[in-house]
Enzyme design. Structure first.
Site, PDB file in Angstrom:
ATOM      1  N   GLY A  13       0.795  -1.109  -0.032  1.00 27.87           N
ATOM      2  CA  GLY A  13       0.006  -0.050   0.084  1.00 27.87           C
ATOM      3  C   GLY A  13       0.906   1.170  -0.006  1.00 27.87           C
ATOM      4  O   GLY A  13       1.994   1.062   0.098  1.00 27.87           O
ATOM      5  N   MET A  14       0.395   2.383   0.217  1.00 27.97           N
ATOM      6  CA  MET A  14       0.932   3.888   0.050  1.00 27.97           C
ATOM      7  C   MET A  14       2.047   3.665   1.286  1.00 27.97           C
ATOM      8  O   MET A  14       3.265   4.119   0.986  1.00 27.97           O
ATOM      9  CB  MET A  14      -0.332   4.687   0.303  1.00 27.97           C
ATOM     10  CG  MET A  14       0.342   6.078  -0.464  1.00 27.97           C
ATOM     11  SD  MET A  14       0.790   6.073  -1.954  1.00 27.97           S
ATOM     12  CE  MET A  14       2.246   6.828  -1.851  1.00 27.97           C
ATOM     13  N   ARG A 103      -4.622   3.430  18.833  1.00 27.46           N
ATOM     14  CA  ARG A 103      -3.857   4.240  19.265  1.00 27.46           C
ATOM     15  C   ARG A 103      -4.070   4.725  20.715  1.00 27.46           C
ATOM     16  O   ARG A 103      -3.458   5.090  21.270  1.00 27.46           O
ATOM     17  CB  ARG A 103      -3.712   5.891  18.206  1.00 27.46           C
ATOM     18  CG  ARG A 103      -2.932   5.477  17.374  1.00 27.46           C
ATOM     19  CD  ARG A 103      -3.098   6.793  16.188  1.00 27.46           C
ATOM     20  NE  ARG A 103      -2.807   6.499  14.802  1.00 27.46           N
ATOM     21  CZ  ARG A 103      -3.366   6.977  13.895  1.00 27.46           C
ATOM     22  NH1 ARG A 103      -4.329   7.834  13.878  1.00 27.46           N
ATOM     23  NH2 ARG A 103      -2.899   6.584  12.649  1.00 27.46           N
ATOM     24  N   CYS A 136      -1.055  11.386  10.841  1.00 24.20           N
ATOM     25  CA  CYS A 136      -0.232  12.029  10.068  1.00 24.20           C
ATOM     26  C   CYS A 136      -0.148  13.603  10.292  1.00 24.20           C
ATOM     27  O   CYS A 136       1.108  14.069  10.585  1.00 24.20           O
ATOM     28  CB  CYS A 136      -0.245  11.846   8.546  1.00 24.20           C
ATOM     29  SG  CYS A 136      -1.948  11.800   7.870  1.00 24.20           S
ATOM     30  N   GLN A 163      -4.838  18.495   3.278  1.00 27.68           N
ATOM     31  CA  GLN A 163      -4.432  17.412   3.212  1.00 27.68           C
ATOM     32  C   GLN A 163      -4.210  16.463   1.914  1.00 27.68           C
ATOM     33  O   GLN A 163      -5.255  16.818   1.215  1.00 27.68           O
ATOM     34  CB  GLN A 163      -4.812  16.455   4.249  1.00 27.68           C
ATOM     35  CG  GLN A 163      -4.662  16.931   5.673  1.00 27.68           C
ATOM     36  CD  GLN A 163      -5.452  16.110   6.902  1.00 27.68           C
ATOM     37  OE1 GLN A 163      -5.655  16.647   7.842  1.00 27.68           O
ATOM     38  NE2 GLN A 163      -5.303  14.885   6.588  1.00 27.68           N
ATOM     39  N   GLY A 167      -3.118  10.760   1.393  1.00 27.81           N
ATOM     40  CA  GLY A 167      -3.469  10.438   2.720  1.00 27.81           C
ATOM     41  C   GLY A 167      -4.587   9.549   2.782  1.00 27.81           C
ATOM     42  O   GLY A 167      -4.757   8.803   4.021  1.00 27.81           O
ATOM     43  N   PRO A 194      -4.375  31.800 -25.724  1.00 28.57           N
ATOM     44  CA  PRO A 194      -4.946  33.262 -24.944  1.00 28.57           C
ATOM     45  C   PRO A 194      -6.014  33.932 -25.303  1.00 28.57           C
ATOM     46  O   PRO A 194      -6.625  34.675 -24.763  1.00 28.57           O
ATOM     47  CB  PRO A 194      -3.555  33.883 -25.187  1.00 28.57           C
ATOM     48  CG  PRO A 194      -2.470  33.047 -25.808  1.00 28.57           C
ATOM     49  CD  PRO A 194      -3.224  31.724 -26.311  1.00 28.57           C
ATOM     50  N   ARG A 268      -9.320  18.357   2.773  1.00 30.08           N
ATOM     51  CA  ARG A 268      -8.443  17.558   1.775  1.00 30.08           C
ATOM     52  C   ARG A 268      -8.212  18.656   0.535  1.00 30.08           C
ATOM     53  O   ARG A 268      -9.451  19.126  -0.068  1.00 30.08           O
ATOM     54  CB  ARG A 268      -9.362  16.334   1.308  1.00 30.08           C
ATOM     55  CG  ARG A 268      -8.726  15.505   0.264  1.00 30.08           C
ATOM     56  CD  ARG A 268      -7.671  14.467   0.802  1.00 30.08           C
ATOM     57  NE  ARG A 268      -8.230  13.579   1.820  1.00 30.08           N
ATOM     58  CZ  ARG A 268      -7.474  12.808   2.724  1.00 30.08           C
ATOM     59  NH1 ARG A 268      -6.106  13.085   2.818  1.00 30.08           N
ATOM     60  NH2 ARG A 268      -8.078  12.048   3.368  1.00 30.08           N
ATOM     61  N   HIS A 275       1.232  16.669   3.420  1.00 30.08           N
ATOM     62  CA  HIS A 275       0.059  17.690   4.175  1.00 30.08           C
ATOM     63  C   HIS A 275       0.745  18.909   4.709  1.00 30.08           C
ATOM     64  O   HIS A 275       1.722  18.859   5.208  1.00 30.08           O
ATOM     65  CB  HIS A 275      -0.169  16.816   5.683  1.00 30.08           C
ATOM     66  CG  HIS A 275      -1.256  15.457   5.148  1.00 30.08           C
ATOM     67  ND1 HIS A 275      -1.613  15.115   3.762  1.00 30.08           N
ATOM     68  CD2 HIS A 275      -1.590  14.507   5.743  1.00 30.08           C
ATOM     69  CE1 HIS A 275      -2.083  13.909   3.796  1.00 30.08           C
ATOM     70  NE2 HIS A 275      -2.276  13.703   5.080  1.00 30.08           N
TER      71      HIS A 275
HETATM   72  P1  NAP Z   1      -3.579   1.623   0.975  1.00 26.86           P
HETATM   73  O1  NAP Z   1      -2.700   2.378   0.058  1.00 26.86           O
HETATM   74  O2  NAP Z   1      -5.033   1.584   0.532  1.00 26.86           O
HETATM   75  O3  NAP Z   1      -3.104   0.071   1.068  1.00 26.86           O
HETATM   76  C1  NAP Z   1      -3.645  -0.666   2.016  1.00 26.86           C
HETATM   77  C2  NAP Z   1      -3.826  -1.955   1.267  1.00 26.86           C
HETATM   78  O4  NAP Z   1      -4.574  -1.907   0.221  1.00 26.86           O
HETATM   79  C3  NAP Z   1      -2.327  -2.661   0.843  1.00 26.86           C
HETATM   80  O5  NAP Z   1      -1.760  -3.213   1.657  1.00 26.86           O
HETATM   81  C4  NAP Z   1      -2.827  -3.782  -0.233  1.00 26.86           C
HETATM   82  O6  NAP Z   1      -3.185  -4.867   0.579  1.00 26.86           O
HETATM   83  C5  NAP Z   1      -4.423  -3.318  -0.502  1.00 26.86           C
HETATM   84  N1  NAP Z   1      -4.302  -3.073  -2.017  1.00 26.86           N
HETATM   85  C6  NAP Z   1      -5.285  -3.459  -2.759  1.00 26.86           C
HETATM   86  N2  NAP Z   1      -5.401  -2.912  -4.253  1.00 26.86           N
HETATM   87  C7  NAP Z   1      -4.049  -2.333  -4.209  1.00 26.86           C
HETATM   88  C8  NAP Z   1      -3.042  -1.404  -5.051  1.00 26.86           C
HETATM   89  N3  NAP Z   1      -3.617  -1.100  -6.209  1.00 26.86           N
HETATM   90  N4  NAP Z   1      -1.862  -0.876  -4.709  1.00 26.86           N
HETATM   91  C9  NAP Z   1      -1.593  -1.143  -3.450  1.00 26.86           C
HETATM   92  N5  NAP Z   1      -2.240  -1.521  -2.469  1.00 26.86           N
HETATM   93  C10 NAP Z   1      -3.437  -2.395  -2.783  1.00 26.86           C
HETATM   94  O7  NAP Z   1      -3.543   2.346   2.458  1.00 26.86           O
HETATM   95  P2  NAP Z   1      -2.558   3.394   2.986  1.00 26.86           P
HETATM   96  O8  NAP Z   1      -2.587   4.891   2.816  1.00 26.86           O
HETATM   97  O9  NAP Z   1      -1.125   2.800   2.916  1.00 26.86           O
HETATM   98  O10 NAP Z   1      -2.810   3.311   4.641  1.00 26.86           O
HETATM   99  C11 NAP Z   1      -2.747   1.925   5.392  1.00 26.86           C
HETATM  100  C12 NAP Z   1      -2.726   2.446   6.977  1.00 26.86           C
HETATM  101  O11 NAP Z   1      -2.130   3.526   7.264  1.00 26.86           O
HETATM  102  C13 NAP Z   1      -4.235   2.979   7.034  1.00 26.86           C
HETATM  103  O12 NAP Z   1      -4.845   2.523   8.340  1.00 26.86           O
HETATM  104  C14 NAP Z   1      -4.042   4.565   7.193  1.00 26.86           C
HETATM  105  O13 NAP Z   1      -5.098   4.984   7.880  1.00 26.86           O
HETATM  106  C15 NAP Z   1      -2.766   4.773   7.812  1.00 26.86           C
HETATM  107  N6  NAP Z   1      -1.755   5.872   7.452  1.00 26.86           N
HETATM  108  C16 NAP Z   1      -1.969   6.229   6.193  1.00 26.86           C
HETATM  109  C17 NAP Z   1      -1.479   7.388   6.177  1.00 26.86           C
HETATM  110  C18 NAP Z   1      -1.278   7.886   4.530  1.00 26.86           C
HETATM  111  O14 NAP Z   1      -0.749   9.228   4.329  1.00 26.86           O
HETATM  112  N7  NAP Z   1      -1.819   7.241   3.642  1.00 26.86           N
HETATM  113  C19 NAP Z   1      -0.750   8.131   6.820  1.00 26.86           C
HETATM  114  C20 NAP Z   1      -0.663   7.618   8.368  1.00 26.86           C
HETATM  115  C21 NAP Z   1      -1.529   6.411   8.651  1.00 26.86           C
HETATM  116  P3  NAP Z   1      -3.043  -6.374   0.095  1.00 26.86           P
HETATM  117  O15 NAP Z   1      -1.957  -6.756  -0.561  1.00 26.86           O
HETATM  118  O16 NAP Z   1      -3.187  -7.138   1.258  1.00 26.86           O
HETATM  119  O17 NAP Z   1      -4.144  -6.656  -1.153  1.00 26.86           O
END
Ligand code: NAP
Length: 371
Positions: A13-14, A103, A136, A163, A167, A194, A268, A275
């Site tokens: 994920g991200m 948390r 964050c 944000q 995020g 223009p 957002r 952010h």
């Molecule tokens: P995310 O990008 O949506 O990823 C979460 C999961 O989605 C991945 O581990 C993956 O799991 C699945 N997924 C499905 N399709 C995907 C694709 N095309 N590309 C990548 N992953 C995909 O979530 P995130 O933003 O990383 O957030 C994760 C946690 O951290 C959340 O609880 C969030 O609240 C927290 N958080 C986020 C941020 C932020 O800035 N984004 C900051 C602080 C805390 P599988 O491999 O199991 O399918």
């Protein structure tokens, strides 16, 4: 016990991608044996790191329990489902998590070691096993102004946030770019010319934003060319949960007693990553700007005070300027007309680094040193 066997969940994920990148860059994987888990790609090849083989099932409690520590960036639903079951099954390892679920629980500490290392050290010594990354924007605010808190100069803070799309996760970032593409296509021809009528360009873009086929499945509204002053779910007092976290988490991170009020609105905006927040700070007494700036600068090794002028602001104080960087610039520092105790400041940080991945990897490093 030496901590050498670690499971990683949510690594693609991200937050997880950034975390893995940082762990590789800092050599955190040396001496670690890693299992990589997935909720959707079980059996597929995992990253060729830490001796990890094929992806394991992130819901397989036995496979998870084979690890001394689990780092998860999978999200709150996953934590709610898996952690209680793992603990009930007797797993006593370290749970390091980016999600908000745990948390505020008594058996957890929120990790942001440049700001609250003594709180984390006390938690380790007292046997706490859940190490949770903070929200964050809260973490980035504290990275920016922890010097003021350390001196006891903060009476309250109002944080108005801007944000980024990331995020909300990987899929939301893609949607923002798709929205931008739709707007670009609608304005094509008119924007480059223009001599074209500006109101016609405005009408085309506006019609695109409100058209039925505008891509908004994830955000529920236009973000590109617009903004969304609502993040997360609602709370009983009219705040959103994102706004509620400002007060609740900052006071837990700092272990403040009595709590110091933090409140504001979270918005957002169409930035891809990083952010920003506009802070209004009421100081406990009038303090000169030069003293304020030097105390902020001394807060930690990553904060940078940006001079309050146009050139420095444009060069150093924007999401684009800090994308991918651990630096936390804070600028536009000036006294407000409300009185000599009222301070304005603007700060930006990469929410995927200090706001998410960095405190988690540093928590693992600290645990490896201590246990
Ligand atoms: P995310 O990008 O949506 O990823 C979460 C999961 O989605 C991945 O581990 C993956 O799991 C699945 N997924 C499905 N399709 C995907 C694709 N095309 N590309 C990548 N992953 C995909 O979530 P995130 O933003 O990383 O957030 C994760 C946690 O951290 C959340 O609880 C969030 O609240 C927290 N958080 C986020 C941020 C932020 O800035 N984004 C900051 C602080 C805390 P599988 O491999 O199991 O399918």
């Amino acid at each position: 016990m030496s901590l050498s066997k670690v499971g990683l969940v949510g690594w693609r994920g991200m937050v997880g991608s950034v975390l893995l990148e940082r762990m590789q860059r800092e050599g955190d994987l040396n001496g670690l044996s890693c299992d990589f888990f997935s909720t959707s790609q079980v059996g597929q090849p995992g990253p060729a790191l830490g001796g990890g083989g094929a992806l394991k099932d992130a819901f397989d409690l036995e496979a998870l329990a084979a690890n001394q520590a689990i780092i998860t960036c999978q999200g709150g639903d996953y934590t709610s489902q898996v952690l209680p079951a793992l603990r009930s099954a007797g797993w006593d390892g370290y749970w390091i998590d980016a999600a908000s679920t745990k948390r505020m629980d008594e058996d957890s500490v929120i990790v942001l070691d440049p700001v609250n290392r003594p709180v984390i050290e006390r938690a380790i010594a007292s046997g706490i096993k859940n190490f949770i990354g903070g929200n964050c924007t809260v973490s980035l605010m504290l990275m920016a102004i922890c010097g003021l808190y350390q001196r006891g100069w903060v009476e309250w803070v109002s944080s108005m946030t801007y944000q980024a799309a990331s995020g909300a996760g990987a899929a939301h970032m893609r949607e923002l770019v798709l929205q931008m593409q739709q707007i670009g296509a609608a304005g094509a021809g008119l924007a480059e010319d223009p001599a074209s009528a500006i109101l016609e360009l405005d009408r085309q873009v506006s019609a695109t934003l409100s058209a039925d086929d505008f891509r908004k499945e994830k955000f529920g509204a236009a973000l590109a060319g617009s903004l969304i002053p609502w993040i997360d779910r609602d709370m009983p007092d009219g705040a959103t949960r994102e706004e509620w976290k400002g007060h609740a988490e900052s006071n837990k991170i700092l272990d403040n007693d009595p709590p110091i009020p933090v409140d504001g609105l979270c918005v957002r905006v169409g930035a891809m990553r990083c952010h920003s927040q506009a802070l209004t700070i009421k100081l406990t007494r009038p303090i000169s700007l030069s003293e304020v700036e030097s105390v902020i600068q001394e807060g930690n090794n990553w904060v940078d005070v940006v001079p309050n002028n146009r050139d420095a602001t444009l060069a150093k104080l924007s999401p684009q300027a800090v994308n991918g960087s651990l630096r936390v610039p804070i600028g536009r520092i000036r006294k407000l007309k409300m009185g000599p105790e009222y301070l304005a400041a603007f700060t930006v940080g990469d929410q995927l680094l200090w706001g998410a991945a960095e405190p988690l990897r540093r928590a693992l490093t600290l645990l490896r040193e201590r246990v």
